[in-house]
Design a protein around this motif. Structure first.
Motif, PDB file in Angstrom:
ATOM      1  N   ARG A  42     -67.104  90.834   7.579  1.00  0.00           N
ATOM      2  CA  ARG A  42     -65.766  91.094   8.220  1.00  0.00           C
ATOM      3  C   ARG A  42     -64.834  91.771   7.459  1.00  0.00           C
ATOM      4  NH1 ARG A  42     -64.778  85.596  11.913  1.00  0.00           N
ATOM      5  NH2 ARG A  42     -66.569  85.606  13.332  1.00  0.00           N
ATOM      6  N   ARG A  54     -64.464  98.145  17.264  1.00  0.00           N
ATOM      7  CA  ARG A  54     -64.687  96.635  17.783  1.00  0.00           C
ATOM      8  C   ARG A  54     -64.476  96.841  19.539  1.00  0.00           C
ATOM      9  NH1 ARG A  54     -62.627  94.117  12.813  1.00  0.00           N
ATOM     10  NH2 ARG A  54     -64.206  93.233  11.803  1.00  0.00           N
ATOM     11  N   VAL A  56     -63.301 100.001  10.283  1.00  0.00           N
ATOM     12  CA  VAL A  56     -62.581 100.022  11.614  1.00  0.00           C
ATOM     13  C   VAL A  56     -61.552 100.883  11.304  1.00  0.00           C
ATOM     14  CG1 VAL A  56     -61.518  99.072  13.293  1.00  0.00           C
ATOM     15  CG2 VAL A  56     -63.575  98.005  12.692  1.00  0.00           C
ATOM     16  N   THR A 110     -69.567  95.358  17.775  1.00  0.00           N
ATOM     17  CA  THR A 110     -69.123  96.616  16.906  1.00  0.00           C
ATOM     18  C   THR A 110     -69.795  97.626  17.281  1.00  0.00           C
ATOM     19  OG1 THR A 110     -68.422  94.825  15.271  1.00  0.00           O
ATOM     20  CG2 THR A 110     -68.554  96.846  14.736  1.00  0.00           C
ATOM     21  N   TYR A 111     -69.455  98.916  17.413  1.00  0.00           N
ATOM     22  CA  TYR A 111     -70.200 100.212  17.662  1.00  0.00           C
ATOM     23  C   TYR A 111     -69.693 101.126  16.491  1.00  0.00           C
ATOM     24  CZ  TYR A 111     -71.296  98.109  22.170  1.00  0.00           C
ATOM     25  OH  TYR A 111     -71.740  97.321  23.365  1.00  0.00           O
ATOM     26  N   GLU A 139     -72.701  90.029  14.168  1.00  0.00           N
ATOM     27  CA  GLU A 139     -72.293  89.428  12.564  1.00  0.00           C
ATOM     28  C   GLU A 139     -73.003  88.353  11.955  1.00  0.00           C
ATOM     29  OE1 GLU A 139     -68.078  88.338  13.354  1.00  0.00           O
ATOM     30  OE2 GLU A 139     -67.346  90.030  13.107  1.00  0.00           O
ATOM     31  N   VAL A 156     -66.402  95.533   7.431  1.00  0.00           N
ATOM     32  CA  VAL A 156     -66.284  96.045   8.914  1.00  0.00           C
ATOM     33  C   VAL A 156     -64.794  96.253   9.109  1.00  0.00           C
ATOM     34  CG1 VAL A 156     -66.566  95.523  11.296  1.00  0.00           C
ATOM     35  CG2 VAL A 156     -68.466  94.799   9.587  1.00  0.00           C
ATOM     36  N   ASP A 157     -63.898  95.324   8.736  1.00  0.00           N
ATOM     37  CA  ASP A 157     -62.573  95.753   8.881  1.00  0.00           C
ATOM     38  C   ASP A 157     -61.940  97.118   8.345  1.00  0.00           C
ATOM     39  OD1 ASP A 157     -61.931  93.262  10.232  1.00  0.00           O
ATOM     40  OD2 ASP A 157     -61.323  92.330   8.536  1.00  0.00           O
ATOM     41  N   LEU A 198     -66.198 102.560  12.472  1.00  0.00           N
ATOM     42  CA  LEU A 198     -66.640 101.593  13.511  1.00  0.00           C
ATOM     43  C   LEU A 198     -65.572 101.231  14.615  1.00  0.00           C
ATOM     44  CD1 LEU A 198     -68.492  99.282  11.219  1.00  0.00           C
ATOM     45  CD2 LEU A 198     -69.535 100.901  12.481  1.00  0.00           C
TER      46      LEU A 198
END
Length: 258
Positions: free
Chosen positions: A65, A79, A72, A85-86, A50, A68-69, A77
């Motif tokens: 974030r 976590r 996800v 994070t992948y 991050e 990214v959230d 993605l």
């Protein structure tokens, strides 16, 4: 393993907030998606940390974030606690959670056993071609599968794939895949199914479905037409599922967008 480089995140450039033209986190989200779509972070690979990403993009950790959230929540993605994070991989669990909605009427849910019935190269029919964004008569791959639940044939799937997207796909390669069909697309052809559009209606079993599922021709069935989409909402698969709902239901959890 997480990427470790001397430079923070060389695949990203700073974002000018006044040039975004959209909420900043959405611009960050778009930048992450573009990097994944371009293959710079393959399925199963880790993103930079991050701190590295926020520095490279010139945004706060909170903005990063937020982006990214959303990714996800969209299963792009994943976590992993204490690891990073992948880029999400397609596997059986993801298939059951996101793409498979048939379960026994008492709530029993399991991954189906998939039997290959037919694999052939065809010319795309006009209606299917329109859905896939190709021309009628273009080369396509057509696959018929029988899906068994609790040892009983419940679903007939007919998949149609644009042949140019799946060069080198053979019946053996399809049949011998180690995991789900979408895992095969992702790992062998670089095509990640991110979501799907579905339309459902009641039909009578035609001769082909009756033969494959072992039911009387004309028996009431449920039919679901699915278009699998990859990044940019590009269609990559047309799937027609004919479902025997005598002992099984089509169950889909609806939720309000965050």
């Amino acid at each position: 393993m997480p990427l470790a480089t001397d430079t923070a995140a060389p695949d990203f450039k700073p974002i000018a907030p006044d040039a975004a033209g959209a909420p900043l986190y959405r611009v960050v989200k778009r930048a992450l998606l573009q990097a994944i779509e371009a293959g710079r972070y393959p399925a199963g690979g880790a993103l930079p940390s991050e701190a590295e990403l926020s520095a490279a993009l010139g945004v706060s950790i909170g903005t990063l974030r937020h982006a990214v959230d959303e990714l996800v929540a969209e299963h792009i993605l994943v976590r992993r606690q204490g690891r990073g994070t992948y880029v999400a991989m397609h596997n059986t669990d993801r298939f059951l959670f996101q793409f498979f909605h048939v379960e026994r009427s008492d709530g029993l849910r399991e991954a189906p056993k998939v039997e290959l019935v037919a694999f052939e190269r065809v010319r795309a029919e006009p209606d299917v071609a329109a859905v896939l964004g190709i021309k009628a008569g273009d080369p396509a791959i057509q696959v018929d599968n029988r899906l068994l639940l609790q040892g009983r044939a419940v679903i007939h799937d007919r998949l149609t794939l644009p042949a140019p997207l799946f060069k080198g796909l053979t019946e053996k390669r399809f049949k011998d895949r180690p995991s789900t069909i979408y895992h095969l697309y992702q790992t062998e052809f670089g095509i990640t199914v991110t979501r799907a559009q579905e339309r459902a209606r009641a039909v009578a079993a035609d001769r082909n479905a009756a033969r494959i599922l072992g039911v009387p021709q004309g028996m009431p069935m449920m039919q679901v037409q699915r278009t699998a989409l990859t990044f940019g909402d590009k269609p990559v698969e047309h799937r027609l599922s004919t479902i025997n709902t005598t002992q099984h239901d089509y169950v889909h959890l609806l939720s309000r967008p965050a």
